[in-house]
Design an enzyme around this catalytic site. Structure first.
Site, PDB file in Angstrom:
ATOM      1  N   ASP A 129     -11.465   2.347   3.307  1.00  0.00           N
ATOM      2  CA  ASP A 129     -11.830   0.934   3.095  1.00  0.00           C
ATOM      3  C   ASP A 129     -13.304   0.767   2.740  1.00  0.00           C
ATOM      4  O   ASP A 129     -13.704  -0.283   2.211  1.00  0.00           O
ATOM      5  CB  ASP A 129     -11.595   0.145   4.392  1.00  0.00           C
ATOM      6  CG  ASP A 129     -10.241  -0.542   4.428  1.00  0.00           C
ATOM      7  OD1 ASP A 129      -9.771  -0.988   3.373  1.00  0.00           O
ATOM      8  OD2 ASP A 129      -9.672  -0.638   5.530  1.00  0.00           O
TER       9      ASP A 129
ATOM     10  N   LYS B 120       0.841  -1.207   0.000  1.00  0.00           N
ATOM     11  CA  LYS B 120       0.000   0.000   0.000  1.00  0.00           C
ATOM     12  C   LYS B 120       0.875   1.255   0.000  1.00  0.00           C
ATOM     13  O   LYS B 120       0.599   2.212  -0.714  1.00  0.00           O
ATOM     14  CB  LYS B 120      -0.955  -0.028   1.210  1.00  0.00           C
ATOM     15  CG  LYS B 120      -2.092  -1.026   1.001  1.00  0.00           C
ATOM     16  CD  LYS B 120      -2.916  -1.336   2.233  1.00  0.00           C
ATOM     17  CE  LYS B 120      -3.901  -2.468   1.896  1.00  0.00           C
ATOM     18  NZ  LYS B 120      -4.696  -2.938   3.013  1.00  0.00           N
TER      19      LYS B 120
ATOM     20  N   GLN C 171      -5.194  -2.036   9.181  1.00  0.00           N
ATOM     21  CA  GLN C 171      -5.063  -3.331   8.507  1.00  0.00           C
ATOM     22  C   GLN C 171      -5.698  -4.451   9.331  1.00  0.00           C
ATOM     23  O   GLN C 171      -5.456  -4.560  10.535  1.00  0.00           O
ATOM     24  CB  GLN C 171      -3.569  -3.632   8.241  1.00  0.00           C
ATOM     25  CG  GLN C 171      -3.310  -4.862   7.404  1.00  0.00           C
ATOM     26  CD  GLN C 171      -3.764  -4.738   5.960  1.00  0.00           C
ATOM     27  OE1 GLN C 171      -3.880  -3.635   5.418  1.00  0.00           O
ATOM     28  NE2 GLN C 171      -4.031  -5.852   5.322  1.00  0.00           N
TER      29      GLN C 171
HETATM   30  N1  GUN Z   1      -6.951  -7.118   5.226  1.00  0.00           N
HETATM   31  C1  GUN Z   1      -7.105  -7.797   4.058  1.00  0.00           C
HETATM   32  N2  GUN Z   1      -7.695  -7.007   3.140  1.00  0.00           N
HETATM   33  C2  GUN Z   1      -7.927  -5.813   3.745  1.00  0.00           C
HETATM   34  C3  GUN Z   1      -8.491  -4.591   3.305  1.00  0.00           C
HETATM   35  O1  GUN Z   1      -8.944  -4.435   2.160  1.00  0.00           O
HETATM   36  N3  GUN Z   1      -8.538  -3.596   4.231  1.00  0.00           N
HETATM   37  C4  GUN Z   1      -8.056  -3.743   5.500  1.00  0.00           C
HETATM   38  N4  GUN Z   1      -8.167  -2.697   6.328  1.00  0.00           N
HETATM   39  N5  GUN Z   1      -7.521  -4.874   5.928  1.00  0.00           N
HETATM   40  C5  GUN Z   1      -7.452  -5.894   5.048  1.00  0.00           C
END
Ligand code: GUN
Length: 303
Positions: free
Chosen positions: A138, A71, A115
């Site tokens: 998200d 990211k 996350q």
């Molecule tokens: N863990 C796996 N995929 C995601 C996501 O799209 N967002 C977040 N915050 N955690 C994740």
């Protein structure tokens, strides 16, 4: 953007060839990130500061370490300011919530992502509902989820949004098609089913415990698989010409190799298009996160 692969033979008689597309998520996401980068440059050229995404990781879950790193890399590609906050595994829930509230109040922060998964002693639901709705890149906040289901303004969750963009990029319009979604998670299964429904597909929502699952999946013209288990979809479970979107990111129990939820090789021989793992849905999730970050910035600065 599309890799067209001519297979030796799929369903036809001997000698017949069938065109099959391996959906190049890397290329499609690169194009989307280039669009985001151009938007960020436009923002900077107007004299404004650039959008700022803060990603919080709690603990050392190996997959999360990789996702969070990717990211940050994508932010750098797009020119988005990014900060990664790493907290120890044993961080108390109240401490994480205090950090989230501090980021909510920080006017220099446009997007906040915590996350998942979080350590077991921390309630994910509590954390998600404490992220300011307007910074929820998200699209997990209850008000954003409600917005999706009620068709009111909202932030779209990144993976389902990325899936819809993949379909569009390869020229597959869900309108009038039979779509089957395996998986009912808040992050993928439920929202992607709603998005396909809004795109005028007829949608069947099911799961790994669905009775006669192969009978259901054989009806699919578009099959989205988000079950989280390798070998969930085998070749006998699909009809010729199906478009397969594999959201899985698993390890093969026998070889330990990275794989999706779908038996890629045998299913690809019947499909008209299929996402690889890795290189399909994953890169799109991150590209959509970049797009959402800019959207949060613009919403906050234009309202
Ligand atoms: N863990 C796996 N995929 C995601 C996501 O799209 N967002 C977040 N915050 N955690 C994740």
């Amino acid at each position: 953007m599309r890799s067209r692969v001519t297979l030796r033979q799929a369903q036809g008689p001997p000698g017949m060839t069938v065109n099959m597309t391996i959906i190049d998520g890397k290329a499609i996401s690169a194009a989307l990130k280039a669009e985001v980068k151009a938007k960020v440059e436009e923002i900077a050229a107007s004299g404004s500061r650039v959008p700022h995404l803060v990603v919080v990781r709690v603990g050392e879950d190996p997959a999360s370490v990789v996702y969070v790193r990717n990211k940050a890399k994508a932010c750098d590609v797009c020119g988005i300011k990014n900060t990664t906050i790493i907290l120890p595994e044993e961080t108390p829930e109240e401490e994480l919530l205090a950090k989230v509230r501090q980021l909510n109040a920080d006017d220099s922060v446009d997007g906040i992502l915590v996350q998942l998964p979080l350590p077991r002693h921390i309630s994910e639901a509590k954390v998600i509902e404490n992220i300011a709705r307007e910074k929820d890149v998200d699209g997990f906040h209850p008000l954003n989820v409600a917005g999706l289901w009620q068709k009111t303004p909202h932030m779209s969750p990144c993976t389902p949004k990325g899936i819809m963009k993949l379909l569009e990029a390869i020229g597959v319009n869900p309108k009038g098609k039979r779509a089957v979604v395996i998986g009912r998670s808040n992050i993928v299964g439920l929202p992607v089913a709603k998005m396909l429904l809004d795109a005028n597909a007829t949608v069947t929502m099911c799961h790994t415990r669905t009775v006669n699952l192969p009978e259901v999946t054989r009806q699919a013209e578009i099959l989205v698989v988000a079950a989280g288990h390798p070998h969930t979809v085998t070749a006998d479970m699909v009809s010729p010409g199906v478009v397969v979107i594999d959201v899985g990111m698993d390890r093969d129990p026998e070889t330990g190799a990275l794989c999706g939820d779908v038996d890629f090789g045998p299913v690809a021989e019947k499909a008209s298009a299929i996402t690889p793992v890795p290189g399909g849905v994953g890169p799109m999730t991150i590209a959509c996160l970049m797009e959402n970050t800019v959207e949060c910035f613009l919403n906050r600065h234009n309202n």
